[in-house]
Write a protein that holds these residues in place. Structure first.
Motif, PDB file in Angstrom:
ATOM      1  N   ILE A 139       0.840  -1.209   0.000  1.00 25.77           N
ATOM      2  CA  ILE A 139       0.000   0.000   0.000  1.00 25.77           C
ATOM      3  C   ILE A 139       0.869   1.252   0.000  1.00 25.77           C
ATOM      4  N   TRP A 140       1.932   1.234   0.796  1.00 32.44           N
ATOM      5  CA  TRP A 140       2.862   2.372   0.839  1.00 32.44           C
ATOM      6  C   TRP A 140       3.499   2.612  -0.525  1.00 32.44           C
ATOM      7  N   LEU A 141       3.887   1.533  -1.207  1.00 33.86           N
ATOM      8  CA  LEU A 141       4.476   1.664  -2.540  1.00 33.86           C
ATOM      9  C   LEU A 141       3.471   2.248  -3.533  1.00 33.86           C
ATOM     10  N   LEU A 142       2.231   1.792  -3.446  1.00 32.34           N
ATOM     11  CA  LEU A 142       1.204   2.313  -4.342  1.00 32.34           C
ATOM     12  C   LEU A 142       0.966   3.805  -4.105  1.00 32.34           C
ATOM     13  N   ARG A 143       0.970   4.204  -2.845  1.00 37.67           N
ATOM     14  CA  ARG A 143       0.757   5.628  -2.517  1.00 37.67           C
ATOM     15  C   ARG A 143       1.928   6.476  -3.015  1.00 37.67           C
ATOM     16  N   ARG A 144       3.106   5.897  -3.103  1.00 39.67           N
ATOM     17  CA  ARG A 144       4.277   6.612  -3.622  1.00 39.67           C
ATOM     18  C   ARG A 144       4.331   6.590  -5.151  1.00 39.67           C
ATOM     19  N   GLY A 145       3.411   5.873  -5.762  1.00 43.18           N
ATOM     20  CA  GLY A 145       3.393   5.799  -7.217  1.00 43.18           C
ATOM     21  C   GLY A 145       4.249   4.706  -7.804  1.00 43.18           C
ATOM     22  N   ALA A 146       4.846   3.846  -6.968  1.00 41.61           N
ATOM     23  CA  ALA A 146       5.695   2.749  -7.451  1.00 41.61           C
ATOM     24  C   ALA A 146       4.828   1.523  -7.721  1.00 41.61           C
ATOM     25  N   ARG A 147       3.996   1.630  -8.743  1.00 36.04           N
ATOM     26  CA  ARG A 147       3.007   0.582  -9.008  1.00 36.04           C
ATOM     27  C   ARG A 147       3.649  -0.728  -9.435  1.00 36.04           C
TER      28      ARG A 147
END
Length: 263
Positions: free
Chosen positions: A106-114
């Motif tokens: 979830i943290w990666l997704l929020r940072r845009g690192a999909r």
């Protein structure tokens, strides 16, 4: 000046498959080949171990029994040790590790690192599904002890705790290595990942709910899955023009520290 009637031959089209795979300058060349080979080489000993377990190979059976007897005898005489192993085994059980991994995704997704989040989730899900499937295929019973200090349900090989600890520790290590720089924090991350993986497996044998070969199988399978998904991710990087990486030194996506949208 080209000769009329003759076609220009592109040398790249006539290079052999092996040459392209071993070409360091090819986007899907040497680096992908070595990573995929590493995954295969780790999978081979796991497959051999699974066959020995399925065939009830006597030397392996005796070794498993001897290790279990020694650790169980120590556990019966040291209740504090049993408590420590139980706490460790519960803290680093598959469910808590998956919860931590989900937070990281979830943290990666929020940072845009999909793409990095997809790699992490795929590694954990694929590896996690292999465990129960192989348990059913192998159908190995857990150790049968007269005075057990702990109990667990289901089949024994491979150890789900060892497998999921390897997967979670490996994923978290490769995600956070870019933040560690080149100093002592890189060593700290590696030591933490190894300790979580090793001690979680040892705790299962110490509690008498797994044989040593179950834990070894979980470790080997986890490393094979991580190696395979990392090979796929690094090949994607090469295909999209990102620079080659050395995952063990800088993680699978070093750009995340500065440009998370590139991962």
């Amino acid at each position: 000046m080209s000769t009329p009637g003759l076609r220009t031959v592109d040398p790249a089209r006539h290079t052999s498959w092996r040459s392209r795979r071993l070409d360091p300058d090819h986007s899907l060349g040497l680096r992908l080949t070595l990573a995929a080979s590493a995954a295969f080489l780790v999978l081979v000993p796991f497959a051999l171990l699974a066959l020995l377990v399925l065939g009830a190979w006597a030397p392996l059976h005796r070794l498993d029994g001897a290790i279990t007897d020694v650790l169980h005898g120590y556990a019966v005489d040291h209740p504090v040790w049993v408590t420590l192993m139980r706490v460790w085994s519960e803290v680093f059980a598959p469910l808590p590790l998956r919860a931590v991994a989900l937070l990281v995704v979830i943290w990666l997704l929020r940072r845009g690192a999909r793409r990095l989040a997809f790699w992490a989730a795929t590694t954990l899900v694929v590896g996690g599904l292999f465990g129960p499937l192989l348990k059913l295929l192998v159908g190995r019973d857990r150790p049968d002890l007269l005075d057990p200090v702990a109990r667990a349900a289901g089949y024994s090989f491979p150890s789900g705790h060892a497998l999921n600890a390897t997967l979670a520790a490996g994923v978290l290590l490769l995600v956070f290595l870019p933040y560690a720089g080149r100093g002592v924090w890189r060593v700290v991350l590696w030591v933490a990942a190894v300790l979580v993986t090793v001690l979680t497996g040892v705790s299962r044998v110490a509690l008498g709910v797994h044989f040593a070969s179950d834990v070894l199988g979980g470790w080997l399978l986890g490393v094979a899955v991580i190696a395979a998904t990392t090979a796929a991710f690094t090949s994607w990087r090469a295909h999209t023009g990102l620079r080659p990486v050395h995952p063990a030194r800088e993680g699978v996506a070093p750009e995340i520290e500065r440009h998370p949208d590139d991962t």
